[in-house]
Every structure is written in C-alpha cells, then in structure tokens.
Design an enzyme around this catalytic site. Structure first.
Site, mmCIF file in Angstrom:
data_model
loop_
_atom_site.group_PDB
_atom_site.id
_atom_site.type_symbol
_atom_site.label_atom_id
_atom_site.label_comp_id
_atom_site.label_asym_id
_atom_site.label_seq_id
_atom_site.Cartn_x
_atom_site.Cartn_y
_atom_site.Cartn_z
ATOM 1 N N ARG A 44 0.852 -1.196 0.000
ATOM 2 C CA ARG A 44 0.000 0.000 0.000
ATOM 3 C C ARG A 44 0.887 1.246 0.000
ATOM 4 O O ARG A 44 2.092 1.147 0.155
ATOM 5 C CB ARG A 44 -0.922 -0.004 1.218
ATOM 6 N N GLY A 45 0.234 2.424 -0.135
ATOM 7 C CA GLY A 45 0.990 3.670 -0.207
ATOM 8 C C GLY A 45 1.292 3.959 -1.668
ATOM 9 O O GLY A 45 1.766 3.077 -2.395
ATOM 10 N N ALA A 46 1.003 5.182 -2.099
ATOM 11 C CA ALA A 46 1.037 5.480 -3.538
ATOM 12 C C ALA A 46 2.371 5.148 -4.227
ATOM 13 O O ALA A 46 2.379 4.439 -5.243
ATOM 14 C CB ALA A 46 0.643 6.944 -3.760
ATOM 15 N N ARG A 87 -7.245 -0.840 -7.422
ATOM 16 C CA ARG A 87 -7.529 0.355 -6.606
ATOM 17 C C ARG A 87 -7.600 1.562 -7.550
ATOM 18 O O ARG A 87 -6.690 1.757 -8.367
ATOM 19 C CB ARG A 87 -6.432 0.576 -5.543
ATOM 20 N N GLN A 193 -3.505 2.966 9.669
ATOM 21 C CA GLN A 193 -2.134 3.057 9.134
ATOM 22 C C GLN A 193 -1.236 3.924 10.022
ATOM 23 O O GLN A 193 -0.021 3.720 10.079
ATOM 24 C CB GLN A 193 -2.157 3.630 7.705
ATOM 25 N N ASP A 234 -2.005 10.611 -2.689
ATOM 26 C CA ASP A 234 -2.263 9.516 -3.631
ATOM 27 C C ASP A 234 -2.458 10.028 -5.051
ATOM 28 O O ASP A 234 -2.289 9.287 -6.025
ATOM 29 C CB ASP A 234 -3.482 8.721 -3.185
ATOM 30 N N ASN A 243 -5.713 12.226 -0.546
ATOM 31 C CA ASN A 243 -4.938 11.422 0.402
ATOM 32 C C ASN A 243 -5.932 10.669 1.282
ATOM 33 O O ASN A 243 -7.157 10.803 1.122
ATOM 34 C CB ASN A 243 -4.007 12.325 1.224
ATOM 35 N N LYS A 244 -5.410 9.900 2.205
ATOM 36 C CA LYS A 244 -6.233 9.050 3.075
ATOM 37 C C LYS A 244 -7.405 9.817 3.683
ATOM 38 O O LYS A 244 -7.251 10.962 4.076
ATOM 39 C CB LYS A 244 -5.323 8.485 4.174
HETATM 40 O O1 MRU Z 1 -4.960 3.067 1.615
HETATM 41 P P1 MRU Z 1 -3.494 3.334 1.703
HETATM 42 O O2 MRU Z 1 -2.884 2.850 2.983
HETATM 43 O O3 MRU Z 1 -2.750 2.867 0.485
HETATM 44 O O4 MRU Z 1 -3.393 4.920 1.723
HETATM 45 C C1 MRU Z 1 -2.131 5.500 1.739
HETATM 46 C C2 MRU Z 1 -2.150 6.978 1.876
HETATM 47 O O5 MRU Z 1 -3.186 7.600 1.885
HETATM 48 C C3 MRU Z 1 -0.812 7.658 1.914
HETATM 49 O O6 MRU Z 1 -0.866 8.805 2.707
HETATM 50 C C4 MRU Z 1 -0.412 8.046 0.479
HETATM 51 O O7 MRU Z 1 -0.451 6.926 -0.351
HETATM 52 C C5 MRU Z 1 0.933 8.651 0.423
HETATM 53 S S1 MRU Z 1 2.201 7.469 0.711
HETATM 54 C C6 MRU Z 1 3.714 8.195 0.521
#
Ligand code: MRU
Length: 340
Positions: A44-46, A87, A193, A234, A243-244
């Site tokens: 996970r994470g962009a 996703r 997270q 993201d 973002n999240k």
């Molecule tokens: O659903 P996730 O855990 O993939 O969401 C991740 C986020 O929202 C992060 O803040 C984003 O991807 C930036 S990661 C450098």
C-alpha cells in the site's frame, strides 16, 4: 531499507497487514498474487503501489510463454488491466503499469530482449523512487524548524514507498540534520495506518512519536501542540490533493489554527490532466468500519459508507514538496500548464 525487491521472478515485500505485531515477508510470483496483495493492502501507499505495478508487469513478462513479441505485449496488457483494476485513486498504480508497458512497446527486438527491458524498467522505477524520496526529504527539511512538533495522517513513510518515505522522509531528513522534532500521528481509522505503521516506523528509528485518535487533532491544535502538518498524497490534480480519508478535515483544522499544511509527494503522484471531480474515490468493504481488527463494534444490518480517500482543495495546502522543488500557492495556477 528496501520495501520491495525483485529476485529472479519473485517480488519480496513485507505484508503490511500484519504490522506491527508480526514482521512477515511475502513472496509474489504471479500477477494474480500481486493483484491480491494490492487489493488487500499487503502492499500500500502510492509510491510503493507504483513500484509494485511495475513489478507486476515484470512478473507477467518473466512467466510468459509467448511465442511472438505481439503475443507477449498482449499478455502484459492483460496483466496491466488486472493490476489497474485493484484500486482506483492512487495514480501511481496506473503510472507504474503504463510506464513499463510503454517501455515494452518501444522495444523492437526479440522476446528475450523485451522481457529483459520490462524487468529493467520495473527495477528502475524502484531505484528512482528511492532517490526521489531522499530528494523530497532534503527539499522539505528546510520547512522544518528545530523544536517543531509535526502532525501527520496515515502512513507516508518508508512502508508506503520503496525506501525512506515522503512525508516521513521530510521528518527523517530534518531529524538527521539534528533538528529536535516530535511527531504526532493520527491513528487513521478505519485501517489504522497511523497507529500500525507510522508509529512502528518512527519508534524503530528513535524519532519521538505520540499517537492520538483522529478525533483528538482539533484539541491538540487548539492547545498549541502542533507547529506543522505534513502528509503524503495519492493523487495531486489541478485543484486538490487526494490522500487518506480524514486528510481534508486535518487541513481545515490546520487552516483554522494558522498551522502550515504541507504535502510531500513525487511527481509520479501528479495527475495534472484532471480535476478533483474527475477522480474516483475508492470505497472499501463495510467490514472495515463495522469492525476493528476481528472485533465487531457496530450493530448488524446498518448502512455503512467507507470511502478510503478524500480531496483537500489546494487553498488549504501551504506547499507541495516534490523531488525537484517546493511548489507554493503562487505556483498552483500554473499547474495546468506545467509539463512534468
Ligand atoms: O490506503 P493506503 O494505505 O494505500 O493509503 C495510503 C495513503 O493515503 C498515503 O498517505 C499516500 O499513499 C501517500 S504514501 C507516501
């Protein structure tokens, strides 16, 4: 530490759903396994999704029994469709697939040459992400003062990237420069997270971390306990950053309390062809809201809404830190014309 590695057709990465209680590594050998790991947030994470997408195509190439280059490209395209389908919000996933596919299509050679080029391109994405995060950290650390307390939301750390992190990369760089900073991490419901990953990473690195629940952010800001907010992204579009879920609320709170709100992200997260209304926000399984871990916390048979991301309008963003520069609000109107 590298979060994703390629070893002779196998992708090795931590299973992030098990952290912080178990440090388990998974080995991914098929495109279907990669798709499952992305969907379930083992990966996970962009930025890490961008690298995983590239490696997903590399796995398809490695395993292919195609007899002609055209047949191989068809297989890679099918793998790309499957990976992209997992996703919808983080643009890096699409960017990673397209970058490796475009490389494959640009090769006029044998099947073996094509496969080698695809695998190399995926590895390049991972190497570049590492370098970009260190550059983001260096660029962003100028915004951090000795003694700052920085609030962050979700996990934009090493675990969300190939190495070092974006928002946490800025924090790591400032810490490495000797700035005595502290971090406040929102726990980040529904999937925690912040509690599971950000707190784990920062504790491991000895960076002072205080964990709060999401609904405490207003209170800690009103008490003057936060100097800056830094989050990852993201997708960055012409008029907002995605973002999240919960990031938008944090940004509005920061604005109300005159606290700078910074976003740290590589250019692979920029999608300046579109506006916020064009972006699909992922909606995840209702059980993530009705349960915390395995424990049910809500009654059966009620309506649930579970968007995984939100859009923060750029008017709340004090600066966007990327690998080449810091963009300030005066730069945002030119985004539409920017060639990245
Ligand atoms: O659903 P996730 O855990 O993939 O969401 C991740 C986020 O929202 C992060 O803040 C984003 O991807 C930036 S990661 C450098």
């Amino acid at each position: 530490m590298r979060m994703i590695k390629w070893q002779n057709g196998t992708v090795i990465t931590p299973d992030q759903t098990k952290l912080p209680l178990q440090e388990v590594t998974i080995e991914i050998q098929t495109v279907e396994q990669m798709a499952e790991a992305i969907k379930t947030l083992r990966i996970r994470g962009a930025p890490l999704l961008g690298a995983a997408a590239g490696f997903g195509i590399a796995i398809a190439a490695y395993n292919s029994k195609a007899k002609t280059p055209t047949q191989l490209i068809d297989e890679l395209e099918a793998a790309g469709i499957l990976i992209k389908h997992q996703r919808p919000t983080a643009v890096n996933l699409f960017w990673g697939v397209d970058r490796v596919l475009n490389k494959a299509k640009s090769i006029n050679g044998t099947i073996e040459e094509l496969k080698a080029a695809v695998i190399l391109e995926a590895q390049l994405i991972a190497d570049e992400d590492t370098a970009q995060n260190h550059a983001i950290g260096k660029n962003g650390s100028v915004l951090i003062a000795d003694g700052d307390t920085i609030l962050t939301h979700c996990n934009a750390g090493e675990l969300a990237t190939v190495e070092y992190g974006t928002a946490l990369g800025v924090i790591r760089a400032a810490w490495a420069e000797g700035k005595k900073i502290k971090v406040i991490a929102d726990e980040t419901r529904p999937l925690l997270q912040g509690a599971r990953l950000t707190a784990y990473e920062l504790k491991r690195d000895g960076i002072p971390i205080t964990l709060i629940t999401d609904n405490m952010a207003a209170h800690v800001m009103s008490k003057g306990l936060v100097n800056k907010v830094i989050v990852g992204a993201d997708r960055i579009v012409q008029d907002a950053i995605f973002n999240k879920i919960g990031t938008y609320g944090v940004a509005v709170l920061a604005h109300e309390h005159n606290i700078p709100f910074y976003v740290a992200a590589p250019k692979s997260t920029f999608d300046l062809t579109c506006r916020a209304v064009d972006v699909t926000i992922e909606e995840r399984d209702p059980s993530e809201v009705t349960h915390i871990g395995c424990q049910q916390t809500a009654p059966n048979d009620i309506d649930i809404y579970n968007p995984a991301f939100d859009a923060t309008p750029l008017k709340y963003v004090s600066a966007i830190i990327c690998e080449t520069q810091i963009y300030y609000p005066k730069d945002y109107p030119t985004f539409r014309k920017t060639k990245l």
